[in-house]
Design an enzyme around this catalytic site. Structure first.
Site, PDB file in Angstrom:
ATOM      1  N   THR A 151       0.847  -1.192   0.000  1.00 29.71           N
ATOM      2  CA  THR A 151       0.000   0.000   0.000  1.00 29.71           C
ATOM      3  C   THR A 151       0.885   1.244   0.000  1.00 29.71           C
ATOM      4  OG1 THR A 151      -0.141  -0.026   2.428  1.00 29.71           O
ATOM      5  CG2 THR A 151      -1.893  -1.161   1.207  1.00 29.71           C
ATOM      6  N   SER A 177      -4.213  -4.920  -5.193  1.00 29.35           N
ATOM      7  CA  SER A 177      -5.206  -4.810  -4.130  1.00 29.35           C
ATOM      8  C   SER A 177      -4.526  -4.417  -2.831  1.00 29.35           C
ATOM      9  CB  SER A 177      -5.955  -6.139  -3.933  1.00 29.35           C
ATOM     10  OG  SER A 177      -6.918  -6.010  -2.900  1.00 29.35           O
ATOM     11  N   HIS A 185      -4.567  -2.568  13.457  1.00 28.77           N
ATOM     12  CA  HIS A 185      -3.498  -3.449  12.994  1.00 28.77           C
ATOM     13  C   HIS A 185      -2.372  -3.493  14.023  1.00 28.77           C
ATOM     14  CE1 HIS A 185      -5.446  -2.992   9.032  1.00 28.77           C
ATOM     15  NE2 HIS A 185      -4.821  -4.109   8.715  1.00 28.77           N
ATOM     16  N   LYS A 189       2.735  -1.856  11.626  1.00 27.13           N
ATOM     17  CA  LYS A 189       2.173  -1.379  10.361  1.00 27.13           C
ATOM     18  C   LYS A 189       2.329   0.134  10.288  1.00 27.13           C
ATOM     19  CE  LYS A 189      -1.942  -1.591   7.409  1.00 27.13           C
ATOM     20  NZ  LYS A 189      -1.175  -1.986   6.218  1.00 27.13           N
TER      21      LYS A 189
END
Length: 227
Positions: A78, A101, A136, A140
């Site tokens: 991401t 994705s 998360h 992260k």
């Protein structure tokens, strides 16, 4: 099927460990410190698909190098969405297949469809506010998560045009939880997707690699699961 693994952090190592169970062989591993020669014709000979779980700022460069060698790509990291238009152009010009994705858990994409339907129904209810909370593990880096932003985007696409509050938690070893809520004066609905093991993302990425092999174009998980 032979895959090139880009990135060797948490997700990269999971993909590497699970590859054989999906009938895949890891042909090579490229880390963030790799030289451009890691993408040479010799290094990529026999590679069917690359799986990129590196860092967001590196995605565009990685894709350009892979496109030069006509290698299809799975993008699972991401933080690169600002480069999406340029990445799509790179893929289109080279005639390769890319599936991208923010989340490769199949269940998340079922959840996304449910959230989109709920957003469509609540769009006409002026007193219904909406919110997203995601949690998360403490390691992260991006917050909100790419998945939370994906869900927010789906809600907007389905006609929910009012503000959507998005919040994040980073703590401990949480694999990933996303809650989407709709709150009105007299009632409230909360929809939850919870990951119990982050290996689900690796399994999904490997299945995506098998799916995108031989394809041409830009795809999402919705294309893969037939939504």
């Amino acid at each position: 099927m032979r895959i090139l693994l880009i990135g060797h952090g948490r997700m990269g190592k999971l993909v590497e460990g699970l590859a054989a169970s999906h009938g895949c062989e890891v042909a090579g591993v490229v880390t963030s410190r790799a030289e451009p020669s890691a993408f040479s014709e010799t290094a990529l000979r026999g590679v069917d698909v690359a799986i990129d779980f590196s860092l967001g700022p590196a995605v565009r460069t990685n894709l350009a190098r892979l496109a030069e060698r006509r290698v299809n790509v799975v993008i699972g990291t991401t933080g690169w969405q600002a480069d999406e238009a340029a990445c799509r152009e790179i893929a289109s010009t080279a005639g390769i297949g890319v599936i991208a994705s923010a989340n490769f858990a199949v269940g998340m994409h079922v959840f996304q469809s449910i959230v989109g339907q709920a957003a469509r129904l609540f769009a006409s209810q002026a007193d219904a506010g909406a919110w997203i909370h995601e949690a998360h593990h403490s390691g992260k880096k991006d917050a909100p998560s790419g998945t939370a932003l994906m869900l927010k985007g789906v809600m907007a696409e389905r006609g929910y045009t009012r503000p959507i509050d998005v919040s994040s938690t980073r703590a401990g070893s949480i694999p990933g939880t996303h809650v989407v809520g709709f709150d009105a004066v007299t009632e409230s609905i909360a929809l939850t997707h919870e990951v119990r093991d982050r290996a689900v993302f690796a399994h999904g990425a490997l299945e995506a690699a098998k799916w995108v092999k031989g394809r041409r174009g830009w795809f999402t998980m919705s294309d893969m699961i037939g939504d």
